[in-house]
Design an enzyme around this catalytic site. Structure first.
Site, PDB file in Angstrom:
ATOM      1  N   CYS A   2      52.487  27.744  54.274  1.00  0.00           N
ATOM      2  CA  CYS A   2      52.825  28.322  55.493  1.00  0.00           C
ATOM      3  C   CYS A   2      53.824  27.337  56.141  1.00  0.00           C
ATOM      4  O   CYS A   2      54.110  26.055  55.883  1.00  0.00           O
ATOM      5  CB  CYS A   2      51.635  28.638  56.470  1.00  0.00           C
ATOM      6  SG  CYS A   2      50.303  29.325  55.491  1.00  0.00           S
ATOM      7  N   ARG A  27      59.068  29.455  54.161  1.00  0.00           N
ATOM      8  CA  ARG A  27      57.604  29.206  53.497  1.00  0.00           C
ATOM      9  C   ARG A  27      56.483  30.129  53.407  1.00  0.00           C
ATOM     10  O   ARG A  27      55.614  29.935  52.711  1.00  0.00           O
ATOM     11  CB  ARG A  27      57.276  28.074  54.572  1.00  0.00           C
ATOM     12  CG  ARG A  27      58.259  26.778  54.640  1.00  0.00           C
ATOM     13  CD  ARG A  27      57.584  25.843  55.456  1.00  0.00           C
ATOM     14  NE  ARG A  27      56.591  25.086  54.941  1.00  0.00           N
ATOM     15  CZ  ARG A  27      56.397  23.999  54.232  1.00  0.00           C
ATOM     16  NH1 ARG A  27      57.605  23.495  53.991  1.00  0.00           N
ATOM     17  NH2 ARG A  27      55.435  23.619  53.564  1.00  0.00           N
ATOM     18  N   TRP A  76      52.089  32.252  54.729  1.00  0.00           N
ATOM     19  CA  TRP A  76      51.888  33.089  53.275  1.00  0.00           C
ATOM     20  C   TRP A  76      50.170  33.166  52.983  1.00  0.00           C
ATOM     21  O   TRP A  76      49.469  32.045  52.916  1.00  0.00           O
ATOM     22  CB  TRP A  76      52.455  32.031  52.392  1.00  0.00           C
ATOM     23  CG  TRP A  76      52.711  32.679  50.761  1.00  0.00           C
ATOM     24  CD1 TRP A  76      53.215  33.302  50.529  1.00  0.00           C
ATOM     25  CD2 TRP A  76      51.683  31.868  49.809  1.00  0.00           C
ATOM     26  NE1 TRP A  76      53.243  33.732  49.080  1.00  0.00           N
ATOM     27  CE2 TRP A  76      52.407  32.895  48.743  1.00  0.00           C
ATOM     28  CE3 TRP A  76      50.493  31.305  49.786  1.00  0.00           C
ATOM     29  CZ2 TRP A  76      51.475  32.876  47.640  1.00  0.00           C
ATOM     30  CZ3 TRP A  76      49.921  31.289  48.405  1.00  0.00           C
ATOM     31  CH2 TRP A  76      50.392  31.897  47.240  1.00  0.00           C
ATOM     32  N   ASN A 103      48.224  24.989  57.883  1.00  0.00           N
ATOM     33  CA  ASN A 103      48.720  25.439  56.418  1.00  0.00           C
ATOM     34  C   ASN A 103      47.951  24.609  55.440  1.00  0.00           C
ATOM     35  O   ASN A 103      47.653  23.600  55.656  1.00  0.00           O
ATOM     36  CB  ASN A 103      50.428  24.689  56.641  1.00  0.00           C
ATOM     37  CG  ASN A 103      50.840  24.600  55.101  1.00  0.00           C
ATOM     38  OD1 ASN A 103      50.254  25.365  54.183  1.00  0.00           O
ATOM     39  ND2 ASN A 103      51.702  23.650  54.911  1.00  0.00           N
ATOM     40  N   GLY A 104      47.394  25.420  54.511  1.00  0.00           N
ATOM     41  CA  GLY A 104      46.832  24.787  53.369  1.00  0.00           C
ATOM     42  C   GLY A 104      45.432  25.573  53.337  1.00  0.00           C
ATOM     43  O   GLY A 104      45.505  26.828  53.427  1.00  0.00           O
ATOM     44  N   GLU A 487      66.329  30.483  33.449  1.00  0.00           N
ATOM     45  CA  GLU A 487      66.625  30.425  34.702  1.00  0.00           C
ATOM     46  C   GLU A 487      67.314  31.938  35.165  1.00  0.00           C
ATOM     47  O   GLU A 487      66.848  32.388  36.069  1.00  0.00           O
ATOM     48  CB  GLU A 487      67.552  29.366  34.907  1.00  0.00           C
ATOM     49  CG  GLU A 487      68.062  29.308  36.607  1.00  0.00           C
ATOM     50  CD  GLU A 487      67.288  29.138  37.685  1.00  0.00           C
ATOM     51  OE1 GLU A 487      65.863  29.197  37.449  1.00  0.00           O
ATOM     52  OE2 GLU A 487      67.559  29.376  38.826  1.00  0.00           O
ATOM     53  N   LYS A 491      65.494  34.181  37.728  1.00  0.00           N
ATOM     54  CA  LYS A 491      66.159  34.928  39.200  1.00  0.00           C
ATOM     55  C   LYS A 491      65.963  36.322  39.107  1.00  0.00           C
ATOM     56  O   LYS A 491      65.801  37.034  40.010  1.00  0.00           O
ATOM     57  CB  LYS A 491      67.648  34.438  38.926  1.00  0.00           C
ATOM     58  CG  LYS A 491      67.842  33.016  39.227  1.00  0.00           C
ATOM     59  CD  LYS A 491      67.556  32.866  40.696  1.00  0.00           C
ATOM     60  CE  LYS A 491      67.257  31.329  41.277  1.00  0.00           C
ATOM     61  NZ  LYS A 491      66.239  30.907  40.667  1.00  0.00           N
ATOM     62  N   GLU A 494      62.259  37.539  39.994  1.00  0.00           N
ATOM     63  CA  GLU A 494      61.762  37.315  41.339  1.00  0.00           C
ATOM     64  C   GLU A 494      62.639  37.970  42.306  1.00  0.00           C
ATOM     65  O   GLU A 494      62.140  38.379  43.259  1.00  0.00           O
ATOM     66  CB  GLU A 494      61.715  35.694  41.760  1.00  0.00           C
ATOM     67  CG  GLU A 494      63.375  34.932  41.550  1.00  0.00           C
ATOM     68  CD  GLU A 494      63.058  33.567  42.013  1.00  0.00           C
ATOM     69  OE1 GLU A 494      62.054  33.171  42.719  1.00  0.00           O
ATOM     70  OE2 GLU A 494      63.881  32.959  41.563  1.00  0.00           O
ATOM     71  N   HIS A 510      62.405  35.074  14.945  1.00  0.00           N
ATOM     72  CA  HIS A 510      60.887  35.023  14.770  1.00  0.00           C
ATOM     73  C   HIS A 510      59.926  35.911  15.749  1.00  0.00           C
ATOM     74  O   HIS A 510      58.840  35.444  15.591  1.00  0.00           O
ATOM     75  CB  HIS A 510      60.522  33.518  14.877  1.00  0.00           C
ATOM     76  CG  HIS A 510      61.363  32.443  14.210  1.00  0.00           C
ATOM     77  ND1 HIS A 510      61.202  32.271  12.988  1.00  0.00           N
ATOM     78  CD2 HIS A 510      62.419  31.688  14.405  1.00  0.00           C
ATOM     79  CE1 HIS A 510      62.260  31.290  12.465  1.00  0.00           C
ATOM     80  NE2 HIS A 510      62.962  31.150  13.333  1.00  0.00           N
ATOM     81  N   LYS A 613      58.658  29.834  49.455  1.00  0.00           N
ATOM     82  CA  LYS A 613      59.623  28.815  48.854  1.00  0.00           C
ATOM     83  C   LYS A 613      58.900  27.490  48.467  1.00  0.00           C
ATOM     84  O   LYS A 613      59.004  27.000  47.471  1.00  0.00           O
ATOM     85  CB  LYS A 613      60.604  28.408  49.871  1.00  0.00           C
ATOM     86  CG  LYS A 613      61.720  27.625  49.352  1.00  0.00           C
ATOM     87  CD  LYS A 613      62.929  27.637  49.891  1.00  0.00           C
ATOM     88  CE  LYS A 613      63.956  26.909  49.008  1.00  0.00           C
ATOM     89  NZ  LYS A 613      64.401  27.633  47.893  1.00  0.00           N
TER      90      LYS A 613
END
Ligand code: F6R
Length: 618
Positions: A2, A27, A76, A103-104, A487, A491, A494, A510, A613
């Site tokens: 958060c 965040r 979040w 936050n946490g 990467e 991208k 997400e 394989h 983030k």
């Protein structure tokens, strides 16, 4: 995860809080809320599920009085769904005079809640955070001293937390506590700020103090006091924020991500600045603490990171091993931490993180330090916990990255990885001076080459728009192109919420080649043809294999590679560069492709669903 902001001073606290929350919204954006205390007035709170704009609409319909103190939160969700009721702030005590943001995760919240329920406390949310609000309010009623009440309670909390509190009966002070979650103080003139990171207040002041583990802050307009949880005074160490406030705003861009992609020439140039002399020799004064002997004694490097930052490590591994001949292992921080890894005092841990607050990476580095290893951080955020806790830091100077999907931080991390590789190559005497300087000069050319890429992205953009209905896209690469393929896939996952996977091109046969069917889009990172030991012919063979099975190939190749055009539907060309350094260029079309595809689907590129983030929980 958060975002947290606090303010006390002459300005309108609501304006400062909303400005800070706008900058911290990356965040978490499940809900947002503020509490303020107007002079001589009551505590007032507004909170709303959803993005910050919902809170602003709520405040517009239910205005708040002018005030000079307040706290704000963007969430979040962890404990409790993202509803209005679970949004922060949470009020404490029977008279609801105390307001708290957190936050946490408070790990022992159920036992604390049981204790409060037994005392008849009524809860208004399903969060872990609300217990802290009630406990502090009760303790204040007992002791009559807010800092003491606050300290008594935070000592009882287990887990990770940054907590901010204001109380109607003490309307000139914001209290804050920090354990395993970020907190930074902004020092103003007759005003002071608190934030999860400096982005919260960089618009108002560049003077900052990073708050240490298990410390409490007593913040007033004209003073700050820092104490440990046990009450021992702490002497603060001030630093100057080098981020430009305007860098954290969108300017005229359609999204932060679009702006941050365009910022990359500067991000790479700023990361190189002062670290490469014009003759190509490397200067990394940040790691002067590592003596010549320390460098010679390193027997292994373990790079720890998560997500995109881990792909920067994957690229750096190729360069460090090639130029310094030190074995490098890249580990996802969360896997490394919990598998009893072998770490000795001769292991150098390189921890890479944009935010410097990723809990998985912090836990990995703490563990490595306990085993006696030295930790070198590559970090983008001044005052971040990782930077504080490491033996040395190479800062990437990418500036604030606000879009949740990392772009410029990655190219800056890769750049820092190359600098480290050259530095270690020189320190281990594995590179002759001419070779070292030649590579340094090639690295110095990268910002200009990145600009060329940025100016030639029309095809990548068009392909992103045209492929808005794609159900799956695969990415292939070899050598330093492999992490870039990973990467590219990340991208797309997400941002566009579609199936995407990156593979080492040689691995396809394989197993994964079974995925290829008629029309399957595959983006292939093609290495340069120019090197004597180039993997170009092998990648061309890999392209033939998938084309024979119906794949539609889009190649990202070096300018002048005419051969690949015969086998691909489309070729996105990037300028010629030292092939080791090419990832800084080849990743950019993939960023733009994902951005355009996501935009064409009508999605929010800056704030994709379910993400935050800065991942400050394990
Ligand atoms: C993806 C992305 C994440 C981060 C990861 C590590 O676009 O941004 O995968 O790279 O969460 O974050 P930091 O670098 O802050 O440790």
């Amino acid at each position: 995860m958060c975002g947290i902001v606090g303010y006390v001073g002459p300005k309108s606290s609501l304006e400062v809080l909303l400005g800070g929350l706008r900058r911290l919204e990356y965040r978490g954006y499940d809900s947002a809320g503020v509490s303020i205390i107007a002079p001589g007035g009551q505590l007032e709170t507004r909170k709303k599920a959803g993005k910050l704009d919902n809170l602003i609409a709520e405040i517009t319909s239910h205005p708040l009085p002018i005030a000079n103190i307040g706290i704000g939160h963007t969430r979040w969700a962890t404990h409790g769904a993202p509803t209005d009721g679970n949004a922060h702030p949470h009020l404490g005590g029977p008279t609801s005079k105390l307001s708290l943001i957190h936050n946490g995760i408070i790990e022992n919240f159920s036992e604390l809640k049981a204790e409060l329920l037994a005392l008849g406390t009524k809860f208004n949310s399903e969060t872990d955070s609300e217990v802290a609000a009630h406990l502090i309010a009760r303790e204040f009623d007992k002791t009559g001293d807010l800092p003491t009440a606050f300290a008594n309670v935070v000592q009882r909390l287990h887990g990770a937390f940054t907590i901010l509190v204001i109380h109607e009966d003490q309307p000139d002070v914001v209290l804050a506590a920090r354990r395993n979650a970020p907190l930074v103080i902004g020092l103003g003139d007759g005003e002071n700020f608190l934030g999860s990171d400096v982005a919260a207040f960089v618009e108002h002041t560049k003077r900052a103090i990073s708050v240490g583990q298990d410390e409490i802050v007593i913040l007033r307009a004209d003073s700050i006091e820092i104490r440990t949880f046990d009450g021992v005074p702490v002497i603060p160490v001030e630093f100057t924020v080098d981020w430009d406030a305007s860098a954290a705003s969108k300017g005229g861009w359609s999204s932060f991500m679009a702006k941050e992609i365009a910022d990359q020439p500067q991000a790479v140039a700023d990361t190189l600045m002062g670290r490469l002399n014009s003759d190509g020799s490397v200067r990394l004064s940040e790691i002067d603490g590592l003596s010549a002997d320390d460098i010679l004694n390193i027997d292994r490097i373990i790079m720890v990171a998560c997500g995109t930052a881990s792909y920067a490590c994957d690229v750096a591994k190729y360069a460090i091993e090639k130029y310094s001949r030190i074995p490098v292992q890249v580990e996802l921080s969360h896997e490394f931490r919990y598998r009893d890894p072998i770490v000795t005092k001769n292991t150098l841990i390189v921890a890479v993180s944009q935010s410097g607050e990723t809990m998985d990476t912090l836990m990995a580095t703490r563990y490595a330090k306990e085993q006696g290893a030295k930790v070198l951080a590559i970090c983008n955020t001044q005052g971040a916990t990782l930077a504080r806790e490491s033996d040395a830091v190479i800062y990437t100077h990418a500036g604030p990255e606000v879009a949740v999907a990392s772009t410029k931080a990655l190219t800056a991390q890769i750049t820092a990885g190359f600098l480290l590789a050259l530095f270690l190559g020189a320190g281990r005497k594995q590179l002759a001076t001419d070779e070292l300087h030649g590579l340094g000069r090639q690295l110095l050319k990268m910002p200009a080459l990145v600009t060329e890429v940025i100016n030639n992205l029309d095809l990548a953009r068009q392909l992103g728009k045209d492929m808005a209905n794609a159900k799956s896209v695969l990415f292939l690469g070899r050598n330093v192109g492999f992490p870039i393929a990973m990467e590219g896939a990340l991208k797309l996952k997400e941002l566009a919420y579609i199936h995407a996977e990156g593979f080492a091109a040689g691995e396809l046969k394989h197993g994964p080649i079974a995925l290829i069917e008629e029309g399957q889009p595959v983006i292939v990172i093609v290495p340069s043809q120019r090197d004597a030991d180039s993997l170009h012919p092998k990648v061309i063979s890999n392209i033939q294999e998938i084309r024979a099975r119906g794949a539609k190939v889009i190649a990202v190749a070096e300018a002048g590679d005419t051969e690949v055009a015969q086998y691909a539907e489309h070729v996105i060309y990037v300028p010629k560069s030292q092939s080791m350094f090419a990832p800084i260029l080849t990743v950019i079309p993939l960023q733009v492709f994902a951005l355009e595809l996501s935009t064409a689907k009508g999605l929010d590129v800056d704030q994709p669903r379910n993400l935050a983030k800065s991942v400050t929980v394990e």
